[in-house]
Design a protein around this motif. Structure first.
Motif, PDB file in Angstrom:
ATOM      1  N   HIS A  13       0.831  -1.199   0.000  1.00  0.00           N
ATOM      2  CA  HIS A  13       0.000   0.000   0.000  1.00  0.00           C
ATOM      3  C   HIS A  13       0.871   1.257   0.000  1.00  0.00           C
TER       4      HIS A  13
ATOM      5  N   VAL B 214      -4.333   4.669   0.516  1.00  0.00           N
ATOM      6  CA  VAL B 214      -4.567   3.395  -0.172  1.00  0.00           C
ATOM      7  C   VAL B 214      -5.107   2.368   0.816  1.00  0.00           C
TER       8      VAL B 214
ATOM      9  N   LEU C 107      -6.267   6.769  -6.600  1.00  0.00           N
ATOM     10  CA  LEU C 107      -6.977   5.566  -6.167  1.00  0.00           C
ATOM     11  C   LEU C 107      -7.920   5.035  -7.236  1.00  0.00           C
TER      12      LEU C 107
ATOM     13  N   GLY D 260      -8.831   9.534  -1.409  1.00  0.00           N
ATOM     14  CA  GLY D 260      -8.675   8.118  -1.715  1.00  0.00           C
ATOM     15  C   GLY D 260     -10.000   7.384  -1.704  1.00  0.00           C
TER      16      GLY D 260
END
Length: 278
Positions: A68, A73, A157, A240
């Motif tokens: 990540h 994330v 994202l 995100g």
């Protein structure tokens, strides 16, 4: 060779190492460009080095933790991809520590030249470690910087979800880090003006703290005054979730299930699925 079963400790170790790799390249290239005063690179070299850092960090940690390298994330994966919520905070802490330690290394190795060009460790070189509105030189408001970070992280994202979704013709496993790195390069080249494209709370806060404890006493502020550090900390978390949610809404729910060979390209599934693959 001794084989050790993967544990949460192993995943956190991988997140620490992968994020450290990212920062070792990203922060160092900014230090090189700033201290070189244009003779050792420019904005493009910064964008490419950050992208390479992401790629190498993912190759480092991907098999163990999913790489990540970014709390935004991790949060988005918990909301939309079934990542375990109990791991969200530990992952974020490991990412912050990796960024913090890597930034300390850069601060140490580049210490002489940083002091040479900026003896009092002012805003002139503070941007080596952390972002500022308008990169410290342009008149950008906090509200614009906040919006910029939401949008930039949403783009990140959205595309990470697309590139890692096996139902959406995602790149083969070994190439996915390269594709994600190119996303970061593109964001750097297109969205770097307003807030320096942190798009990662750990990437910004870790080096910011490292610079603060090593002489940059204004590290948490912007040149125009006011505490700025919270914007690249909070806005990417929102962005995100927004970006991953947009992918779920616009793309993922229309994709065929794995193994479904009856749906043609461009044809909507009879019963739209919201299933996902981690």
């Amino acid at each position: 060779m001794i084989r050790v079963r993967r544990t949460l400790v192993g995943e956190l170790s991988a997140e620490f190492a992968g994020t450290a790799i990212l920062i070792l390249f990203g922060v160092a290239v900014v230090a090189q460009v700033v201290t070189g005063k244009g003779t050792l690179g420019d904005h493009d070299s910064i964008s490419w080095a950050w992208g390479f850092g992401v790629m190498l960090g993912i190759y480092t940690a991907g098999r163990i933790s999913g790489a990540h390298l970014n709390p935004a994330v991790t949060l988005a994966m918990a909301v939309f991809r079934g990542f375990e919520w109990r791991k969200v905070l530990p992952y974020a802490v490991a990412q912050f520590l990796g960024a913090f330690v890597a930034a300390l290394i850069v601060r140490w190795v580049y210490g002489d030249v940083l002091t040479s060009v900026d003896p009092h460790h002012t805003f002139a070189t503070q941007g080596v470690f952390s972002t500022m509105p308008g990169n410290g030189s342009l008149p950008v408001s906090f509200s614009t910087a906040f919006a910029d970070q939401v949008v930039g992280t949403a783009i990140l994202l959205f595309l990470v979800m697309a590139l890692t979704d096996v139902r959406n013709n995602s790149p083969i496993t070994w190439f996915a880090p390269v594709a994600i790195a190119l996303v970061v390069v593109a964001i750097g080249m297109a969205w770097g003006t307003n807030a320096g494209y942190a798009i990662n709370p750990a990437r910004d806060l870790g080096p910011r703290v490292a610079s603060f404890i090593t002489g940059y006493h204004t590290a948490f502020r912007a040149p125009g005054g006011g505490y700025y550090f919270w914007i690249p900390l909070v806005a990417p978390l929102i962005g995100g979730v927004v970006g991953a949610g947009a992918y779920r809404l616009l793309i993922e729910r229309f994709l065929p299930a794995i193994g479904d060979d009856t749906q043609e390209v461009g044809e909507l599934p009879v019963t739209p699925t919201v299933a996902h693959v981690a």
